[in-house]
Design a protein around this motif. Structure first.
Motif, PDB file in Angstrom:
ATOM      1  N   UNK A  27     -36.993   1.125 -17.923  1.00 34.15           N
ATOM      2  CA  UNK A  27     -35.739   0.793 -17.243  1.00 34.15           C
ATOM      3  C   UNK A  27     -34.779   1.960 -17.227  1.00 34.15           C
ATOM      4  N   UNK A  28     -33.760   1.854 -16.401  1.00 35.23           N
ATOM      5  CA  UNK A  28     -32.704   2.864 -16.282  1.00 35.23           C
ATOM      6  C   UNK A  28     -31.423   2.257 -16.831  1.00 35.23           C
ATOM      7  N   UNK A  40     -28.569  -9.379 -15.430  1.00 33.60           N
ATOM      8  CA  UNK A  40     -29.992  -9.709 -15.439  1.00 33.60           C
ATOM      9  C   UNK A  40     -30.757  -8.498 -14.895  1.00 33.60           C
ATOM     10  N   UNK A  41     -31.302  -7.654 -15.785  1.00 34.40           N
ATOM     11  CA  UNK A  41     -31.932  -6.404 -15.343  1.00 34.40           C
ATOM     12  C   UNK A  41     -32.989  -6.619 -14.269  1.00 34.40           C
ATOM     13  N   UNK A  42     -32.796  -5.954 -13.149  1.00 32.39           N
ATOM     14  CA  UNK A  42     -33.739  -6.035 -12.043  1.00 32.39           C
ATOM     15  C   UNK A  42     -33.609  -4.766 -11.222  1.00 32.39           C
ATOM     16  N   UNK A  75     -36.425  -1.478 -13.549  1.00 32.16           N
ATOM     17  CA  UNK A  75     -35.249  -2.333 -13.760  1.00 32.16           C
ATOM     18  C   UNK A  75     -34.006  -1.513 -14.082  1.00 32.16           C
ATOM     19  N   UNK A  76     -32.860  -2.020 -13.681  1.00 34.46           N
ATOM     20  CA  UNK A  76     -31.571  -1.414 -13.992  1.00 34.46           C
ATOM     21  C   UNK A  76     -30.922  -2.254 -15.085  1.00 34.46           C
ATOM     22  N   UNK A  77     -30.897  -1.707 -16.304  1.00 33.27           N
ATOM     23  CA  UNK A  77     -30.403  -2.472 -17.442  1.00 33.27           C
ATOM     24  C   UNK A  77     -28.880  -2.532 -17.508  1.00 33.27           C
ATOM     25  N   UNK A 134     -24.035  -5.071 -20.482  1.00 35.29           N
ATOM     26  CA  UNK A 134     -23.823  -6.386 -19.885  1.00 35.29           C
ATOM     27  C   UNK A 134     -24.921  -7.383 -20.259  1.00 35.29           C
ATOM     28  N   UNK A 135     -25.863  -6.971 -21.079  1.00 33.15           N
ATOM     29  CA  UNK A 135     -26.942  -7.890 -21.458  1.00 33.15           C
ATOM     30  C   UNK A 135     -27.372  -7.627 -22.893  1.00 33.15           C
TER      31      UNK A 135
END
Length: 360
Positions: free
Chosen positions: A194-195, A54-56, A48-50, A202-203
């Motif tokens: 995650x990265x 919405x991390x995905x 996931x790209x944090x 943003x989250x």
């Protein structure tokens, strides 16, 4: 069969059955993943790209994919060889700012990083090495690799016993890497792969990890001991540089944390960003070396860290892995392995306190 044809053959069959292929492959300097590329999962597509709301998973450059594969291959090897893992890490479940501040101080104590450690560190470079070493001493592998900064500042591969953090060494100063490292430690303690980039928030997960990193590196109760004297409420660039040197942090992390604690007035971070005019001093094109190239054992220590050396020296000594298979799993060439491992084992307590590492 010439080397190009052999390389193609190895990619078609990562575990060649032919004695000839195996013997010739051992003599060639092939890309580190020539044998294992097909066996690795497509983690680079799943991580996931944090940095997103919405991390995905997101598209990544070839260099970033290679960095993820490097980290995953090393992590898998440690798991398969049953390396000693982490024990009883603090669990990051705090959500409010007050809870995160308390948890961060507890986590810092868990890793035995004292106020005196921070006060006595010569600068942010030295404090980064110290914090990295303390984290690695408790079994969390920390690697460095260079990939495009547009893809993030670092990533975490969470695991119950063998978590791993990789810091992007591309342009980031050691002070900025320090904040990235502790931000990624937050992901480790959350158990979330995650990265990310600590300064893209943003989250809720990234905001929690950032609060954790600021509280871990500059606890409220430590501020007066680190800064001393009075601090201006409305800082200019010189004020932020001074405070960053005192705290042993990056300038952006400094202004964010001191504004967070209401030591700097609201809006100080936005003002600082406008004053640097997009030329963030926490990024640098410069490498760490001087006129002479740095010693390779220091370069390898900067890239692979302390825990890697401890684990793989033991595996080599016990015959659980060969030099060539270690190379295939990590890219660390046989000619550098023993000198790097011996160098890490030879460091005295005083040398560790004053250790400076260059990327090469």
């Amino acid at each position: 069969m010439d080397p190009t044809e052999l390389s193609r053959e190895l990619r078609r069959d990562p575990e060649p059955k032919s004695d000839l292929l195996r013997s010739v492959a051992r003599e060639l300097v092939l890309p580190p993943f020539a044998f294992y590329m097909q066996r690795l999962p497509t983690l680079e597509e799943a991580i996931p790209d944090f940095r997103s709301v919405n991390p995905e998973p997101a598209a990544k450059s070839r260099e970033t994919v290679e960095a993820i594969r490097l980290a995953e291959g090393i992590q898998r090897t440690l798991i398969e060889l049953e390396a000693p893992g982490v024990e009883a890490l603090p669990k990051f479940t705090a959500t409010t700012d007050e809870e995160i501040d308390r948890f961060a101080l507890k986590a810092r104590a868990h890793f035995l990083i004292t106020l005196e450690d921070q006060q006595e560190a010569k600068d942010a470079r030295s404090f980064y090495v110290l914090v990295r070493r303390k984290i690695e001493e408790l079994g969390i592998l920390v690697l460095q690799e260079s990939f495009p900064r547009e893809d993030g500042s670092g990533f975490c591969l969470a695991h119950q016993t063998h978590p791993l953090v990789l810091i992007n060494s591309k342009q980031q100063t050691r002070a900025r890497r320090l904040f990235t490292l502790v931000h990624e430690l937050g992901h480790v303690l959350m158990g979330q792969t995650g990265i990310s980039d600590p300064f893209v928030r943003r989250n809720a997960v990234e905001r929690r990890c950032n609060r954790f990193a600021g509280s871990f590196l500059a606890p409220k109760s430590y501020i007066s001991g680190l800064l001393g004297g009075s601090v201006t409420r409305d800082p200019d660039l010189d004020d932020v540089r001074w405070a960053a040197r005192k705290l042993k942090l990056s300038q952006e992390a400094t202004v964010l944390r001191l504004e967070q604690l209401s030591i700097y007035k609201a809006g100080s971070h936005s003002k600082w960003l406008s004053l640097v005019h997009g030329n963030n001093p926490d990024y640098s094109e410069k490498g760490g070396g001087g006129k002479q190239p740095p010693a390779q054992e220091k370069v390898k220590l900067a890239k692979f860290g302390f825990a890697f050396a401890t684990a793989f020296k033991r595996f080599l000594d016990q015959g659980l892995i060969s030099e060539i298979n270690l190379y295939r799993a990590s890219g660390l060439k046989p000619k550098y392995q023993r000198s790097y491992f011996d160098y890490v084992n030879s460091l005295s307590a005083n040398e560790l306190r004053n250790l400076e590492l260059d990327d090469g």
